[in-house]
Design an enzyme around this catalytic site. Structure first.
Site, PDB file in Angstrom:
ATOM      1  N   MET A 180       0.839  -1.199   0.000  1.00 40.61           N
ATOM      2  CA  MET A 180       0.000   0.000   0.000  1.00 40.61           C
ATOM      3  C   MET A 180       0.879   1.256   0.000  1.00 40.61           C
ATOM      4  SD  MET A 180      -3.425  -0.959   2.016  1.00 40.61           S
ATOM      5  CE  MET A 180      -2.798  -0.806   3.673  1.00 40.61           C
ATOM      6  N   GLY A 181       2.166   1.075  -0.286  1.00 39.46           N
ATOM      7  CA  GLY A 181       3.050   2.236  -0.385  1.00 39.46           C
ATOM      8  C   GLY A 181       3.557   2.729   0.952  1.00 39.46           C
ATOM      9  N   HIS A 192       9.339  -3.519   3.202  1.00 32.50           N
ATOM     10  CA  HIS A 192       8.872  -3.743   1.829  1.00 32.50           C
ATOM     11  C   HIS A 192      10.046  -4.096   0.915  1.00 32.50           C
ATOM     12  CE1 HIS A 192       5.699  -0.752   3.246  1.00 32.50           C
ATOM     13  NE2 HIS A 192       4.957  -1.776   2.867  1.00 32.50           N
ATOM     14  N   GLN A 211     -10.488  -2.882   1.986  1.00 33.36           N
ATOM     15  CA  GLN A 211      -9.991  -3.592   3.165  1.00 33.36           C
ATOM     16  C   GLN A 211      -9.948  -2.721   4.421  1.00 33.36           C
ATOM     17  OE1 GLN A 211      -6.053  -4.290   1.251  1.00 33.36           O
ATOM     18  NE2 GLN A 211      -5.201  -3.889   3.274  1.00 33.36           N
ATOM     19  N   GLY A 239       4.894 -10.388   3.863  1.00 31.70           N
ATOM     20  CA  GLY A 239       5.694 -10.295   5.075  1.00 31.70           C
ATOM     21  C   GLY A 239       5.084 -11.098   6.215  1.00 31.70           C
ATOM     22  N   LYS A 279       5.192 -10.070   8.997  1.00 34.37           N
ATOM     23  CA  LYS A 279       4.628  -8.987   9.814  1.00 34.37           C
ATOM     24  C   LYS A 279       3.092  -9.082   9.847  1.00 34.37           C
ATOM     25  CE  LYS A 279       4.234  -4.595  11.325  1.00 34.37           C
ATOM     26  NZ  LYS A 279       3.025  -4.184  10.695  1.00 34.37           N
ATOM     27  N   GLN A 320      -2.582 -12.469   7.400  1.00 35.60           N
ATOM     28  CA  GLN A 320      -2.824 -12.176   5.976  1.00 35.60           C
ATOM     29  C   GLN A 320      -2.119 -13.206   5.094  1.00 35.60           C
ATOM     30  OE1 GLN A 320      -2.679  -8.129   3.927  1.00 35.60           O
ATOM     31  NE2 GLN A 320      -0.558  -8.774   3.744  1.00 35.60           N
ATOM     32  N   SER A 350       6.726  -0.265   9.875  1.00 37.15           N
ATOM     33  CA  SER A 350       5.351  -0.197   9.382  1.00 37.15           C
ATOM     34  C   SER A 350       5.130   1.185   8.790  1.00 37.15           C
ATOM     35  CB  SER A 350       4.381  -0.402  10.553  1.00 37.15           C
ATOM     36  OG  SER A 350       3.087   0.049  10.194  1.00 37.15           O
ATOM     37  N   ARG A 379       2.621   2.824   9.087  1.00 36.50           N
ATOM     38  CA  ARG A 379       1.882   3.607  10.082  1.00 36.50           C
ATOM     39  C   ARG A 379       2.798   4.247  11.128  1.00 36.50           C
ATOM     40  NH1 ARG A 379      -2.007  -0.396   8.754  1.00 36.50           N
ATOM     41  NH2 ARG A 379      -4.041   0.537   8.302  1.00 36.50           N
TER      42      ARG A 379
END
Ligand code: AMP
Length: 282
Positions: free
Chosen positions: A33-34, A40, A64, A150, A152, A156, A188, A190
């Site tokens: 998601m960039g 990444h 999502q 990942g 992480k 998922q 992350s 975030r």
């Protein structure tokens, strides 16, 4: 430095990919998601060691997100991302707009199964419907032989692995290790939103996981988890959503530590920012 190709539309994507397919190269996909970071890039590097042609997608997938504010606040430093992908030697970036991916009345009815109601599935209803919808679309568009995710986002990874089996897709999926900052904080996108105090507080997440790993064979699991949860007791900035020890295949709660490998998984708000992390316990 390799010249990075950028596709914004499906037509551009096919124009870049068709010659690759015709010459039978192994294509690897890294969906993101960039707001890229070393985590990444580790997936890009892994793809480059296995595949001949690496595609990274950057798409902040609206289906999502169950929290609209989280979607609106998601960071989008696209120029910086492009630079990082160029330096990493990525071959093709797919960076479409929402309208290029979804038609207005589109439906997606894949049944995720029990993983949909556990952990992230429980706290983010509909999240894995959206994740499987976009990843399946990317698989259909790019037709990769390999896909890199990942650890992480371990749940998922399991969900996508199951979808690949359920839909009989001819794709090898690999989970790559969690990349952390020197202080232990899992990288992350975030993390950008954390202020200095929150960044310091967020270290408790890794500390509590390490505590679980180091003491996994010392206490009954219930007692062990209660001790780990004490790490969060006195911090106003930390709000724990879950901290669990689970079977590594099914993510069902483990009641006792037997000889199986298990995994500790956590989701925690640090201020307004929700972070997740995990650690395999041997
Ligand atoms: P995201 O952009 O957050 O959707 O992540 C894209 C991919 O990068 C997912 O497969 C993530 O699991 C993976 N990823 C995110 N953070 C890390 C990290 N710290 N280490 C390794 N992989 C990561």
């Amino acid at each position: 430095m390799i010249f990075l190709k950028i596709a914004k539309t499906k037509t551009e994507l096919f124009n870049f990919l068709n010659p690759q397919r015709a010459s039978n190269v192994k294509i690897g996909i890294v969906p993101t998601m960039g707001a890229l970071h070393e985590g990444h890039l580790s997936l890009v590097n892994r793809s480059k060691t296995i595949c001949d042609f690496t595609v990274v997608s950057i798409f902040v997938n609206p289906t999502q997100f169950n929290n609209h504010n989280d979607l609106l606040k998601y960071p989008k430093p696209i120029e910086q991302d492009i630079k990082m992908l160029e330096e990493a030697g990525c071959d093709l970036l797919f960076n479409p707009e929402v309208e290029e991916i979804y038609s207005p009345e589109e439906v997606w009815n894949y049944k995720v199964g029990t993983l949909d109601s556990l952990l992230e599935g429980e706290f983010r209803p509909g999240h894995y419907q959206g994740v499987t919808q976009i990843v399946n679309k990317l698989f259909e568009l790019i037709k990769p032989q390999y896909a890199f995710f990942g650890q992480k986002d371990y749940q998922q990874f399991l969900v996508i692995k199951k979808m690949i089996q359920d839909l009989n897709l001819e794709i090898e999926i690999e989970a790559c290790p969690i990349i952390r900052e020197a202080n232990g904080l899992a990288m992350s996108s975030r993390n950008i939103r954390l202020n200095a105090e929150e960044r310091k507080m967020a270290l408790v997440i890794h500390q509590s996981l390490l505590f679980l790993k180091e003491n996994a064979n010392q206490y009954p699991l219930n007692q062990l988890l209660n001790k780990a949860k004490e790490f969060y007791a006195d911090h106003k900035l930390l709000k724990l959503e879950y901290l669990k020890i689970c079977n590594i295949q099914t993510l069902q709660d483990m009641r006792e530590k037997n000889k199986e490998v298990c995994i500790a998984l956590i989701a925690c708000f640090v201020g307004e920012t929700r972070l997740i992390d995990n650690m395999i316990l041997l």
